[in-house]
Design an enzyme around this catalytic site. Sequence first.
Site, mmCIF file in Angstrom:
data_model
loop_
_atom_site.group_PDB
_atom_site.id
_atom_site.type_symbol
_atom_site.label_atom_id
_atom_site.label_comp_id
_atom_site.label_asym_id
_atom_site.label_seq_id
_atom_site.Cartn_x
_atom_site.Cartn_y
_atom_site.Cartn_z
ATOM 1 N N ARG A 92 0.977 -1.327 0.111
ATOM 2 C CA ARG A 92 0.113 -0.228 0.089
ATOM 3 C C ARG A 92 0.919 1.111 -0.006
ATOM 4 O O ARG A 92 1.801 1.552 0.930
ATOM 5 C CB ARG A 92 -0.840 -0.025 1.319
ATOM 6 C CG ARG A 92 -1.693 1.156 1.461
ATOM 7 C CD ARG A 92 -2.801 1.454 0.387
ATOM 8 N NE ARG A 92 -3.625 2.809 0.835
ATOM 9 C CZ ARG A 92 -3.309 3.844 0.365
ATOM 10 N NH1 ARG A 92 -2.156 4.001 -0.613
ATOM 11 N NH2 ARG A 92 -4.140 4.679 0.465
ATOM 12 N N HIS A 95 2.015 7.435 1.490
ATOM 13 C CA HIS A 95 0.779 8.133 1.312
ATOM 14 C C HIS A 95 0.530 8.714 2.966
ATOM 15 O O HIS A 95 1.064 8.458 3.871
ATOM 16 C CB HIS A 95 -0.562 7.472 0.837
ATOM 17 C CG HIS A 95 -1.159 6.428 2.073
ATOM 18 N ND1 HIS A 95 -0.257 5.409 2.065
ATOM 19 C CD2 HIS A 95 -2.185 6.527 2.727
ATOM 20 C CE1 HIS A 95 -1.031 4.629 2.946
ATOM 21 N NE2 HIS A 95 -2.194 5.203 3.482
ATOM 22 N N HIS A 97 -3.004 11.198 4.789
ATOM 23 C CA HIS A 97 -4.040 11.625 5.233
ATOM 24 C C HIS A 97 -4.579 12.620 6.289
ATOM 25 O O HIS A 97 -3.832 12.500 6.985
ATOM 26 C CB HIS A 97 -5.394 10.640 4.815
ATOM 27 C CG HIS A 97 -4.856 9.217 5.425
ATOM 28 N ND1 HIS A 97 -4.954 9.117 6.879
ATOM 29 C CD2 HIS A 97 -4.435 8.026 5.022
ATOM 30 C CE1 HIS A 97 -4.372 7.748 7.402
ATOM 31 N NE2 HIS A 97 -4.290 7.312 5.983
ATOM 32 N N GLU A 101 -5.205 6.974 11.512
ATOM 33 C CA GLU A 101 -5.606 5.628 11.023
ATOM 34 C C GLU A 101 -5.154 4.901 12.318
ATOM 35 O O GLU A 101 -4.181 4.626 12.610
ATOM 36 C CB GLU A 101 -4.632 5.158 9.877
ATOM 37 C CG GLU A 101 -4.623 3.652 9.348
ATOM 38 C CD GLU A 101 -3.780 3.650 8.210
ATOM 39 O OE1 GLU A 101 -4.086 4.397 7.170
ATOM 40 O OE2 GLU A 101 -3.058 2.797 8.083
ATOM 41 N N HIS A 140 3.110 7.191 5.855
ATOM 42 C CA HIS A 140 3.107 5.845 6.111
ATOM 43 C C HIS A 140 3.090 4.990 4.923
ATOM 44 O O HIS A 140 2.602 5.489 3.890
ATOM 45 C CB HIS A 140 2.359 5.563 7.364
ATOM 46 C CG HIS A 140 0.907 5.714 7.109
ATOM 47 N ND1 HIS A 140 0.249 7.181 7.159
ATOM 48 C CD2 HIS A 140 -0.093 4.891 6.552
ATOM 49 C CE1 HIS A 140 -0.928 7.026 6.890
ATOM 50 N NE2 HIS A 140 -1.260 5.800 6.406
ATOM 51 N N GLU A 162 -10.982 5.869 1.352
ATOM 52 C CA GLU A 162 -9.902 5.571 0.751
ATOM 53 C C GLU A 162 -9.294 6.013 -0.536
ATOM 54 O O GLU A 162 -8.133 5.957 -0.791
ATOM 55 C CB GLU A 162 -10.097 3.944 1.061
ATOM 56 C CG GLU A 162 -8.626 3.171 0.710
ATOM 57 C CD GLU A 162 -7.335 3.327 1.638
ATOM 58 O OE1 GLU A 162 -6.212 2.845 1.020
ATOM 59 O OE2 GLU A 162 -7.749 3.874 2.586
#
Length: 385
Positions: A92, A95, A97, A101, A140, A162
């Site tokens: 993944r 990125h 946000h 999380e 992360h 997402e």
Amino acid sequence: MKKQNDIPQPIRGDKGATVKIPRNIERDRQNPDMLVPPETDHGTVSNMKFSFSDTHNRLEKGGYAREVTVRELPISENLASVNMRLKPGAIRELHWHKEAEWAYMIYGSARVTIVDEKGRSFIDDVGEGDLWYFPSGLPHSIQALEEGAEFLLVFDDGSFSENSTFQLTDWLAHTPKEVIAANFGVTKEEISNLPGKEKYIFENQLPGSLKDDIVEGPNGEVPYPFTYRLLEQEPIESEGGKVYIADSTNFKVSKTIASALVTVEPGAMRELHWHPNTHEWQYYISGKARMTVFASDGHARTFNYQAGDVGYVPFAMGHYVENIGDEPLVFLEIFKDDHYADVSLNQWLAMLPETFVQAHLDLGKDFTDVLSKEKHPVVKKKCSK
């Protein structure tokens, strides 16, 4: 609930009638207490259930991701979730946000990385039952190890998506090449192979040892780890099951999300209780459950849950969670708060004068004598004579 030829029917005693139109019989079998609610259900209560099986699934070469947000479950305004699967070695991508999380590893293992605003790096491997927490705004990544990985992500904003995170490759694909070259002190030719769009989830080789991946920097180490071994702590155990609790008191970095991992054995239930600080968001890992939510003013509604379902209980509403199957019921309780708190109905009544409780409930000393001053989150049901 009556059955005709093994088909459930919405009949309780002399109430209800057989269904005559086409319907989804499997859904009715999965929701017996919604098809035939208890007599005690009453009034209008919002929907508090949504299944990951009913969501759109984003498929990528290295895995998939599907989400339950306020768009799928409108009552869940403060928390959103993603179920993500990564093949062995899949990544993944790097990125960040706006939302914090929190994660619970359900299957397999993964390597996670995060770098904080002071340039301090943290890299760790997480396995089944482990947690991680990434504060809002910090970059992360997640990479699956040998068996691959599947995990639940929870975000502290119900409107999270997402599909709207800040991806490394997406940013660079939309930045002029000369700017990127100037930023890193290289020529445009040296960055000519940069991806033209985001990678999001992509296949890759398995990483080397964790020791080899650790990066030391001039600013030292992070003050607290961003991962937590939940199953290594001592649970709260009772005859009917056990509870593991993680919040900012033992998982220091988890400032906006508190959690409990609950196991309820067959014939037991998560006791009647409520939470005095915030709403409860749930994820069902295994087993079958029913939950009745009391919304005050005579309003109550019962729901059924199984693996892959999301449940919800609004702030301060009384409820229980009962195991109605023949295997252990395992689920997560998640809260947008820095600490876990609940009020036990049993303990509350036990800590009041006996005659005062008896006057309220029209019950005698035989009842008040069995009340417990100690909190037992999971209780075994006593068989009626």
